[in-house]
Design an enzyme around this catalytic site. Structure first.
Site, PDB file in Angstrom:
ATOM      1  N   ILE A  11       0.840  -1.209   0.000  1.00  0.00           N
ATOM      2  CA  ILE A  11       0.000   0.000   0.000  1.00  0.00           C
ATOM      3  C   ILE A  11       0.872   1.256   0.000  1.00  0.00           C
ATOM      4  O   ILE A  11       0.572   2.241  -0.668  1.00  0.00           O
ATOM      5  CB  ILE A  11      -0.981   0.005   1.193  1.00  0.00           C
ATOM      6  CG1 ILE A  11      -1.755  -1.316   1.258  1.00  0.00           C
ATOM      7  CG2 ILE A  11      -1.955   1.172   1.068  1.00  0.00           C
ATOM      8  CD1 ILE A  11      -2.651  -1.468   2.470  1.00  0.00           C
ATOM      9  N   LEU A  33      12.924  -2.450   4.408  1.00  0.00           N
ATOM     10  CA  LEU A  33      13.119  -3.486   3.371  1.00  0.00           C
ATOM     11  C   LEU A  33      13.198  -4.879   3.989  1.00  0.00           C
ATOM     12  O   LEU A  33      14.200  -5.587   3.862  1.00  0.00           O
ATOM     13  CB  LEU A  33      14.340  -3.179   2.481  1.00  0.00           C
ATOM     14  CG  LEU A  33      14.246  -1.886   1.668  1.00  0.00           C
ATOM     15  CD1 LEU A  33      15.503  -1.668   0.824  1.00  0.00           C
ATOM     16  CD2 LEU A  33      13.002  -1.866   0.779  1.00  0.00           C
ATOM     17  N   PHE A  79       2.813   3.669   7.182  1.00  0.00           N
ATOM     18  CA  PHE A  79       2.368   2.356   6.696  1.00  0.00           C
ATOM     19  C   PHE A  79       3.230   1.229   7.265  1.00  0.00           C
ATOM     20  O   PHE A  79       2.862   0.064   7.139  1.00  0.00           O
ATOM     21  CB  PHE A  79       2.500   2.268   5.167  1.00  0.00           C
ATOM     22  CG  PHE A  79       1.568   3.150   4.394  1.00  0.00           C
ATOM     23  CD1 PHE A  79       0.270   2.753   4.124  1.00  0.00           C
ATOM     24  CD2 PHE A  79       1.989   4.379   3.923  1.00  0.00           C
ATOM     25  CE1 PHE A  79      -0.587   3.555   3.393  1.00  0.00           C
ATOM     26  CE2 PHE A  79       1.144   5.192   3.183  1.00  0.00           C
ATOM     27  CZ  PHE A  79      -0.143   4.783   2.916  1.00  0.00           C
ATOM     28  N   ALA A  80       4.408   1.556   7.799  1.00  0.00           N
ATOM     29  CA  ALA A  80       5.373   0.508   8.165  1.00  0.00           C
ATOM     30  C   ALA A  80       4.775  -0.444   9.192  1.00  0.00           C
ATOM     31  O   ALA A  80       4.300  -0.020  10.247  1.00  0.00           O
ATOM     32  CB  ALA A  80       6.644   1.144   8.719  1.00  0.00           C
ATOM     33  N   THR A 132      -5.914  -1.131  10.569  1.00  0.00           N
ATOM     34  CA  THR A 132      -6.747  -2.163   9.943  1.00  0.00           C
ATOM     35  C   THR A 132      -8.084  -2.346  10.668  1.00  0.00           C
ATOM     36  O   THR A 132      -8.189  -2.067  11.872  1.00  0.00           O
ATOM     37  CB  THR A 132      -5.968  -3.501   9.959  1.00  0.00           C
ATOM     38  OG1 THR A 132      -6.869  -4.579   9.732  1.00  0.00           O
ATOM     39  CG2 THR A 132      -5.315  -3.766  11.310  1.00  0.00           C
ATOM     40  N   ASP A 133      -9.074  -2.864   9.947  1.00  0.00           N
ATOM     41  CA  ASP A 133     -10.360  -3.196  10.582  1.00  0.00           C
ATOM     42  C   ASP A 133     -10.223  -4.411  11.509  1.00  0.00           C
ATOM     43  O   ASP A 133     -11.106  -4.682  12.315  1.00  0.00           O
ATOM     44  CB  ASP A 133     -11.440  -3.456   9.526  1.00  0.00           C
ATOM     45  CG  ASP A 133     -11.132  -4.615   8.582  1.00  0.00           C
ATOM     46  OD1 ASP A 133     -10.008  -5.160   8.625  1.00  0.00           O
ATOM     47  OD2 ASP A 133     -12.030  -4.989   7.793  1.00  0.00           O
ATOM     48  N   GLU A 134      -9.094  -5.149  11.381  1.00  0.00           N
ATOM     49  CA  GLU A 134      -8.948  -6.385  12.170  1.00  0.00           C
ATOM     50  C   GLU A 134      -8.839  -6.111  13.666  1.00  0.00           C
ATOM     51  O   GLU A 134      -9.017  -7.013  14.475  1.00  0.00           O
ATOM     52  CB  GLU A 134      -7.753  -7.203  11.657  1.00  0.00           C
ATOM     53  CG  GLU A 134      -7.913  -7.525  10.181  1.00  0.00           C
ATOM     54  CD  GLU A 134      -6.920  -8.539   9.642  1.00  0.00           C
ATOM     55  OE1 GLU A 134      -6.409  -9.366  10.412  1.00  0.00           O
ATOM     56  OE2 GLU A 134      -6.657  -8.486   8.422  1.00  0.00           O
ATOM     57  N   TYR A 158      -1.151 -10.410  14.938  1.00  0.00           N
ATOM     58  CA  TYR A 158      -1.092  -9.232  14.049  1.00  0.00           C
ATOM     59  C   TYR A 158      -2.073  -8.163  14.515  1.00  0.00           C
ATOM     60  O   TYR A 158      -1.695  -7.003  14.747  1.00  0.00           O
ATOM     61  CB  TYR A 158      -1.396  -9.644  12.599  1.00  0.00           C
ATOM     62  CG  TYR A 158      -1.747  -8.477  11.701  1.00  0.00           C
ATOM     63  CD1 TYR A 158      -0.801  -7.494  11.404  1.00  0.00           C
ATOM     64  CD2 TYR A 158      -3.033  -8.333  11.146  1.00  0.00           C
ATOM     65  CE1 TYR A 158      -1.115  -6.405  10.582  1.00  0.00           C
ATOM     66  CE2 TYR A 158      -3.355  -7.255  10.331  1.00  0.00           C
ATOM     67  CZ  TYR A 158      -2.399  -6.299  10.057  1.00  0.00           C
ATOM     68  OH  TYR A 158      -2.724  -5.215   9.249  1.00  0.00           O
ATOM     69  N   ALA A 160      -3.649  -7.789  17.288  1.00  0.00           N
ATOM     70  CA  ALA A 160      -3.387  -7.282  18.653  1.00  0.00           C
ATOM     71  C   ALA A 160      -2.253  -6.257  18.622  1.00  0.00           C
ATOM     72  O   ALA A 160      -2.303  -5.228  19.319  1.00  0.00           O
ATOM     73  CB  ALA A 160      -3.036  -8.444  19.581  1.00  0.00           C
ATOM     74  N   LYS A 162      -1.424  -4.368  16.044  1.00  0.00           N
ATOM     75  CA  LYS A 162      -1.934  -3.143  15.406  1.00  0.00           C
ATOM     76  C   LYS A 162      -2.840  -2.383  16.379  1.00  0.00           C
ATOM     77  O   LYS A 162      -2.822  -1.154  16.425  1.00  0.00           O
ATOM     78  CB  LYS A 162      -2.708  -3.483  14.126  1.00  0.00           C
ATOM     79  CG  LYS A 162      -1.865  -3.967  12.968  1.00  0.00           C
ATOM     80  CD  LYS A 162      -0.886  -2.934  12.423  1.00  0.00           C
ATOM     81  CE  LYS A 162      -1.555  -1.787  11.708  1.00  0.00           C
ATOM     82  NZ  LYS A 162      -0.551  -0.876  11.073  1.00  0.00           N
ATOM     83  N   LEU A 198      -4.087 -13.485   0.015  1.00  0.00           N
ATOM     84  CA  LEU A 198      -4.993 -14.341  -0.754  1.00  0.00           C
ATOM     85  C   LEU A 198      -5.053 -14.016  -2.248  1.00  0.00           C
ATOM     86  O   LEU A 198      -4.857 -14.912  -3.081  1.00  0.00           O
ATOM     87  CB  LEU A 198      -6.414 -14.268  -0.159  1.00  0.00           C
ATOM     88  CG  LEU A 198      -7.426 -15.167  -0.885  1.00  0.00           C
ATOM     89  CD1 LEU A 198      -7.134 -16.634  -0.639  1.00  0.00           C
ATOM     90  CD2 LEU A 198      -8.848 -14.835  -0.459  1.00  0.00           C
ATOM     91  N   TYR A 215      -8.658 -21.867   3.070  1.00  0.00           N
ATOM     92  CA  TYR A 215      -8.621 -22.301   4.476  1.00  0.00           C
ATOM     93  C   TYR A 215     -10.016 -22.706   4.951  1.00  0.00           C
ATOM     94  O   TYR A 215     -10.991 -21.974   4.712  1.00  0.00           O
ATOM     95  CB  TYR A 215      -8.128 -21.171   5.392  1.00  0.00           C
ATOM     96  CG  TYR A 215      -6.706 -20.684   5.166  1.00  0.00           C
ATOM     97  CD1 TYR A 215      -5.776 -21.406   4.434  1.00  0.00           C
ATOM     98  CD2 TYR A 215      -6.298 -19.478   5.734  1.00  0.00           C
ATOM     99  CE1 TYR A 215      -4.480 -20.945   4.259  1.00  0.00           C
ATOM    100  CE2 TYR A 215      -4.999 -19.014   5.574  1.00  0.00           C
ATOM    101  CZ  TYR A 215      -4.098 -19.753   4.825  1.00  0.00           C
ATOM    102  OH  TYR A 215      -2.823 -19.282   4.663  1.00  0.00           O
ATOM    103  N   ASP A 289      -7.651 -25.099   8.326  1.00  0.00           N
ATOM    104  CA  ASP A 289      -7.995 -23.696   8.631  1.00  0.00           C
ATOM    105  C   ASP A 289      -6.892 -23.018   9.441  1.00  0.00           C
ATOM    106  O   ASP A 289      -6.108 -23.675  10.132  1.00  0.00           O
ATOM    107  CB  ASP A 289      -9.315 -23.655   9.420  1.00  0.00           C
ATOM    108  CG  ASP A 289     -10.058 -22.342   9.214  1.00  0.00           C
ATOM    109  OD1 ASP A 289      -9.504 -21.428   8.576  1.00  0.00           O
ATOM    110  OD2 ASP A 289     -11.199 -22.246   9.705  1.00  0.00           O
TER     111      ASP A 289
END
Ligand code: NAD
Ligand code: TYD
Length: 356
Positions: A11, A33, A79-80, A132-134, A158, A160, A162, A198, A215, A289
């Site tokens: 992104i 990187l 974004f990092a 993120t929405d997560e 991930y 948690a 964020k 994905l 999955y 899964d």
């Protein structure tokens, strides 16, 4: 100029390219990187005097302070991050280090720089944190989409990490008056996405004659947004967002994973049919899964539409077609990202799914 972190990732690179072609203001790009960062993503900017790149970890405060003092950016867009949920399950350390400790160091470095600014340079300075929405957790089928006031209930290492970074950003505003904006976006897809996620994984596996790993039952739901629309939303929020606010960004495109995989197969059947005439869907393979797999994400982006007038331009159908076409047209880029470490990951992650 503005400073963009994580600029060599999916992104970040799309944002820098879109910024330079639409806004035109200079950009200082920084990126550690990692395996996910690829300078090829910014290759077309070589020789462009408006763009500078520095290889840098956001946790490297000394070097960051030096760069800030030298380049005097008017804004930072962050974004990092470590971003792949499956890798966060396999090895969470890097996620804690970059997403939490790194964000903390970045906040402190930029706050120190900001304290020294004066007049309009200080009042108009912005730190935009991309999230993120997560962080909101998982929705039941009949639950309303996430709003900016939904509880934070992250489920993966991930999400948690964020969520923790979002809380740090919020606290730096509340405590120090640091001028922040936070965005929480749904799943992105589009050009330059690393093929562990994905959409690009399915496109490349399909073309390579490999199984398309789905999955569990494949009925998990995500809200998909074309990356160009995410970048336009960030530009709008950076210029017009209200200090200290968070904005949800979404595509109004809830789809199950199996719908995504099937849609990609159908486009490929049409524009690059298999030599044996069989449909690509033949390659779909249901695999074990993901542990703790979130069942559904959906984003209510009405605040962004109401307050800042933003809506996505692409539908899922137009965006996914552009994306498939981009991967078909980019064999050199694909070769550059499918390095030894990429192959090692695929081997490890899909070892029960036969030759993926
Ligand atoms: P990505 O993994 O493609 O890119 C991340 C970039 O950050 C890479 O170039 C990597 O080298 C760099 N990086 C990692 N650690 C760093 C560090 N310590 N210092 C400096 N650079 C570092 O990820 P992406 O998909 O482009 O995501 C960018 C941001 O958007 C992330 O913060 C992510 O949480 C968020 N986001 C992503 C999505 C999505 O669907 N991809 C959705 C919503 C939000
Ligand atoms: P991903 O692209 O990893 O994004 P996220 O986990 O951040 O939503 O995965 C999107 C969805 O696709 C998610 O529900 C997991 C699923 N998925 C598969 O079914 N197979 C795969 O090989 C991958 C990578 C993901």
């Amino acid at each position: 100029m503005i400073l963009v972190t994580g600029a060599a990732g999916f992104i970040g690179a799309n944002f820098v390219l879109g910024w330079l072609s639409s806004v035109g203001e200079s950009v200082l790009s920084i990126d550690k990187l990692t395996y996910a960062g690829n300078l090829e993503n910014l290759a077309c900017l070589r020789g462009d005097s408006r763009h500078t790149f520095a290889q840098l970890d956001i946790a490297d405060s000394d070097e960051l302070l030096r760069l800030l003092a030298h380049h005097q950016p008017r804004a930072v867009v962050n974004f990092a991050a470590e971003t792949h949920v499956d890798r966060s399950i396999d090895g969470p350390d890097a996620f804690i280090q970059t997403n939490i400790v790194g964000t903390f160091r970045l906040l402190e470095s930029v706050r120190n720089y900001w304290i020294g600014l004066e007049g309009r340079a200080k009042t108009e300075f912005r730190f935009l944190h991309v999230s993120t929405d997560e962080v909101y957790g998982s929705l039941a089928p009949d639950q309303a989409a996430f709003t900016e006031t939904s509880n934070y209930e992250p489920n993966s290492p991930y999400s948690a990490s964020k969520a923790a970074s979002d809380h740090l950003v919020r606290a730096w505003h509340h405590t120090y008056g640091f001028p922040v904006l936070t965005t929480n976006c749904s799943n992105n897809y589009g050009p330059l996405q690393f093929p562990e996620k994905l959409v690009p994984l399915v496109i490349l596996n399909a073309l390579g004659g490999k199984p398309l790993p789905v999955y569990g039952d494949g009925l998990q739901v995500r809200d998909w947004l074309y990356v160009g629309d995410h970048c336009s939303a960030i530009r709008r929020i950076l210029e017009e967002g209200k200090l200290g606010e968070t904005y949800n960004i979404g595509g109004w495109n809830e789809k199950t994973n199996i719908e995504i995989v099937t849609a990609i197969c159908h486009i490929l059947d049409e524009i690059r049919p298999r030599t044996d005439g069989l449909p690509y869907a033949e390659q779909i393979s249901y695999v074990t899964d993901r542990p703790g797999h979130d069942r559904r994400y959906a984003v209510d982006a009405r605040k962004l539409e109401r307050e800042l007038g933003w809506r996505p331009v692409e539908t899922f159908e137009t965006g996914i077609r552009k994306t498939v076409q981009w991967y078909l047209n980019s064999p050199e880029w694909i070769k550059s990202v499918q390095s030894g470490s990429y192959r090692d990951w695929v081997q490890k992650q899909y070892s029960d799914g036969s030759d993926i």
